[in-house]
Structures are given as structure tokens and as C-alpha cells.
Design a protein around this motif. Structure first.
Motif, PDB file in Angstrom:
ATOM      1  N   GLU A 143       0.849  -1.183   0.000  1.00  0.00           N
ATOM      2  CA  GLU A 143       0.000   0.000   0.000  1.00  0.00           C
ATOM      3  C   GLU A 143       0.881   1.227   0.000  1.00  0.00           C
ATOM      4  N   SER A 144       0.566   2.124  -0.897  1.00  0.00           N
ATOM      5  CA  SER A 144       1.283   3.380  -0.965  1.00  0.00           C
ATOM      6  C   SER A 144       0.325   4.497  -0.608  1.00  0.00           C
TER       7      SER A 144
ATOM      8  N   PRO B 206      10.672  -5.214 -10.311  1.00  0.00           N
ATOM      9  CA  PRO B 206       9.270  -4.913 -10.018  1.00  0.00           C
ATOM     10  C   PRO B 206       9.078  -3.772  -9.030  1.00  0.00           C
ATOM     11  N   GLU B 207       9.979  -3.658  -8.039  1.00  0.00           N
ATOM     12  CA  GLU B 207       9.831  -2.572  -7.071  1.00  0.00           C
ATOM     13  C   GLU B 207      10.007  -1.211  -7.736  1.00  0.00           C
ATOM     14  N   GLN B 208      10.942  -1.109  -8.661  1.00  0.00           N
ATOM     15  CA  GLN B 208      11.126   0.144  -9.389  1.00  0.00           C
ATOM     16  C   GLN B 208       9.928   0.444 -10.280  1.00  0.00           C
TER      17      GLN B 208
ATOM     18  N   LEU C  47       5.123   3.691 -11.437  1.00  0.00           N
ATOM     19  CA  LEU C  47       3.683   3.769 -11.681  1.00  0.00           C
ATOM     20  C   LEU C  47       3.009   4.691 -10.677  1.00  0.00           C
ATOM     21  N   THR C  48       3.460   4.618  -9.423  1.00  0.00           N
ATOM     22  CA  THR C  48       2.901   5.503  -8.404  1.00  0.00           C
ATOM     23  C   THR C  48       3.234   6.957  -8.697  1.00  0.00           C
ATOM     24  N   GLU C  49       4.456   7.224  -9.093  1.00  0.00           N
ATOM     25  CA  GLU C  49       4.844   8.598  -9.409  1.00  0.00           C
ATOM     26  C   GLU C  49       4.107   9.120 -10.641  1.00  0.00           C
TER      27      GLU C  49
END
Length: 397
Positions: free
Chosen positions: A109-110, A287-289, A294-296
């Protein structure tokens, strides 16, 4: 003799999710229940509903899976050392032995971007309170306030169009308000609305709209523009799977259930989508990057969702409009049918056979002998000295 109450069954989407959580095929479930594979597929798609003894067996089977999941969740909630991310099994021979090729099952969750409400097993309101219109509107407003802003940004990454993203979320919540008794008791109301918004946004009929002839303005940042172009170049099914898994943070069975695909198919789509992104943007091979970017990218767009009361009011107005249109169309059909019955002949008139005399037809008219009056008129005209009006006769100078 009283009839025993029927066993409660989860929704078709939940039936499929429970089966895939145990890595069972439809054939295996059919063998346990005593039906065919097509019957299980029909139950999971919602086309039919089990009845009688088959319903009892099927309900007990799903309840046992749910009990095992609840026990595992209780054990996981106990204090324990931090668990590492569990890698999913190798999906095909091409990904075997390749580090980082198999997707990781995880929950992330972000804050403020990919908000995903926790899955609840009971309705938000008690059955007695949820019947009142005021409490239903309050529960809907809470769901909308918590879900709509992040869902608009997710839909923008799915379509690349800002107006369509807002429209899709608005239509999805209008549909949720129309079916609120069903949505309120769903295990994941946010997932219900998200699936409806994504289905509307990815409809192929949008390409026929005049407003979709020209693409929206791309993001200002070149890196964001490049990532959005790569996302939009993916097939729609791959793009949606990538956003649900690496963006929202769903696990593989949930992603497969929401995209209406099997778990291996969803995993293959995810792997191919990651490979396509890494091929054009090597920095996002991890995947973490990819999740961070995607969030940014979603956070860079200032997309605002309409107010919840506007969504409810517009949804009710749209429902009234279509209801009145359906009633008017039905009345029109009834009127046309009544007029047809009123003017249609009430008895059968056979077609006359060839050579039969037909009555009621006037005699054929043609040249014939003159009547005495016609002969008198002819003689009078021939005896006249001049023909035509006198004012038209020429005079000599």
C-alpha cells in the motif's frame, strides 16, 4: 413438512477466487461435488445457481476453503518474524531457472496513490441500520471518498485519457449506487467498483466517439511520457494485469479473478508485460522500481473526481430517464399492436382462381358510338363559321 433453508453461497466471483486460492481446477471441484466441469464453470460465471443436494455439497466445500483461509490469516496475524516475499511457482519452461522472472505474491500500500481498502467479511452497516436511505448514502459516500481519487488515477494509467478516466469512475459508482444492496454486502466493495470502472474504460466502443479521435496531451516529464507510451502500447489485457498486480498490489489469484482469466494465464500476461516494459525501459526491470514509477506517474496527474452527492443524483436521474424511456417504448409497442389488431381483417378472403368472374369492377371504357347529345354538339361545332375567340382573329391593316 417444512423445507430446510438453502445454504448460503458466496458471489460467483468469490467462488472462483476461493477455488484458485487452493490451486484447484474446475475438473477437481466437479469431481468433489459430483457434477461436470461445464456446470462448475456456469456456477462461477453466474449463469446458473446450484440447487438441492448439489448446492449443499458445493456450499460446504467452499465453506471449508474459507475456514482454512481464515485459520491461515489468524495464524499469520500472530507475532512472528518478518516473512520474506513468497515467490509463485514456475509458470512455464521459459521462466524456469531465471531469477526474478516469476512474479512475487505480495501486498503493498502506498499512501494517497494506490489505496486499497482492507477486505472485510461483513457488511459495513448492520442489517437493521443499512435499510435506511440515510445510512446507505453515508456508507456510499465513505466508500466513494476513500476509493474514487485513487481509482481515477488508476483508470488514467489504463486509458491515457483524463476525461474518460473520470467518466469511468463516475459510471462505476452510479452502477454501484443502483445495486447498493448487493455492493454493501460484498467482501470487497472497492474491488467491485474498480472492476466496473476498468470494464467501462476498456470498452472498444469508445474509439467510435468523436472526442477520441485525438489523444490527450502527454505528461510534461519526458520520463513519465515514455512510461505512459509503453503502457499504452501493451495489449489491454496485459496492461490491466500489470496495473492490478504491480500497481494496486493484488495477488495473482485476485488479479486473475478480476481480469476473468486463469491464474497461469494472468501470470503469463504479467511476465510478458514486464518483459515489454523492461525491453524499452531497462531501468524498470525490477518490479519494485516499476511499482514506484507507476505511483509517481499516477501522482503527477492532478485528477479530481466529482462529488459523491453529484454522482448519486446523476445516477438516479439517469435511472429515471431510462425507466421512463422503457415505459414509453413499451406503451408505443402496445399502441402499435392495438392499432394493428383494430385495422387488420377479421376473416380470411381467399384469392380468386384464374378465370373466375370478379364482381364490383367497373367496365372497361374505350372508343364507342356517340350518344345523341354528343352528335348534336358535334354538328353545332361544325356549323360554326369561325373557330376560336374573335379577339384572337388577325385583322388586315
Amino acid at each position: 413438512m417444512t423445507q430446510s433453508p438453502t445454504s448460503p453461497l458466496p458471489t460467483p466471483k468469490e467462488r472462483r477466487r476461493l477455488r484458485e486460492s487452493k490451486s484447484l481446477t474446475q475438473d477437481q471441484v466437479a469431481a468433489k461435488v459430483g457434477v461436470t466441469r461445464e456446470t462448475v464453470r456456469s456456477w462461477e460465471s453466474g449463469r446458473t445457481t446450484p440447487r438441492g443436494r448439489k448446492r449443499e455439497v458445493y456450499a460446504k466445500f467452499l465453506a471449508s476453503i474459507e475456514a482454512e483461509r481464515a485459520t491461515a490469516a489468524t495464524a499469520a496475524a500472530a507475532p512472528a518474524p518478518s516473512r520474506a516475499a513468497i515467490a509463485s511457482p514456475t509458470l512455464n519452461s521459459r521462466s524456469a531457472g531465471r531469477p526474478g522472472s516469476a512474479p512475487k505474491v505480495r501486498k503493498r500500500e502506498s499512501p494517497g496513490m494506490w489505496v486499497r481498502p482492507p477486505v472485510r467479511t461483513e457488511p459495513a452497516e448492520s442489517p437493521r441500520t443499512d435499510r435506511s436511505p440515510k445510512s446507505a448514502a453515508e456508507a456510499f459516500d465513505r466508500l466513494y471518498t476513500h476509493t474514487a481519487p485513487a481509482l481515477v488515477r488508476q483508470t488514467y494509467l489504463l486509458t491515457g485519457r483524463r476525461t474518460l478516466a473520470r467518466e469511468s469512475v463516475e459510471r462505476a459508482f452510479q452502477l454501484a449506487w443502483q445495486r447498493w444492496p448487493e455492493v454493501a454486502v460484498d467482501r470487497d466493495p472497492a474491488g467491485w467498483v474498480r472492476a466496473a470502472a476498468h470494464e467501462y474504460a476498456m470498452s472498444p466502443w469508445h474509439r467510435l466517439r468523436p472526442s477520441h479521435r485525438h489523444p490527450d496531451a502527454p505528461p510534461a516529464d519526458p520520463a513519465d511520457r515514455a512510461l505512459l507510451d509503453v503502457l499504452l502500447s501493451l495489449p489491454p489485457a496485459y496492461r490491466r494485469t500489470l496495473l492490478l498486480y504491480d500497481g494496486v498490489g493484488l495477488d495473482l489469484p485476485e488479479t486473475a479473478a478480476e481480469t476473468e482469466a486463469t491464474t497461469p494465464a494472468a501470470a503469463n500476461r504479467l511476465l510478458h508485460a514486464r518483459e515489454a516494459v523492461a525491453e524499452q525501459l531497462p531501468a524498470l526491470a525490477v518490479p519494485e522500481q516499476l511499482h514506484r514509477r507507476l505511483t509517481e506517474l499516477a501522482g503527477a496527474e492532478k485528477l479530481q473526481a466529482p462529488k459523491s452527492n453529484h454522482v448519486r443524483t446523476e445516477g438516479e436521474r439517469r435511472t429515471r430517464f431510462w425507466t421512463r424511456s422503457a415505459i414509453a417504448f413499451t406503451v408505443l409497442i402496445i399502441g402499435a399492436t392495438a392499432m394493428t389488431l383494430r385495422t387488420a381483417p377479421t376473416r380470411y378472403e381467399p384469392v380468386p382462381s384464374p378465370g373466375a368472374m370478379i364482381s364490383g369492377v367497373p367496365p372497361r371504357m374505350g372508343p364507342g358510338p356517340l350518344s345523341p347529345a354528343d352528335e348534336k354538339l358535334r354538328e353545332k361545332l361544325r356549323a360554326a363559321e369561325e373557330s376560336g375567340p374573335h379577339r384572337l382573329a388577325p385583322e388586315a391593316d
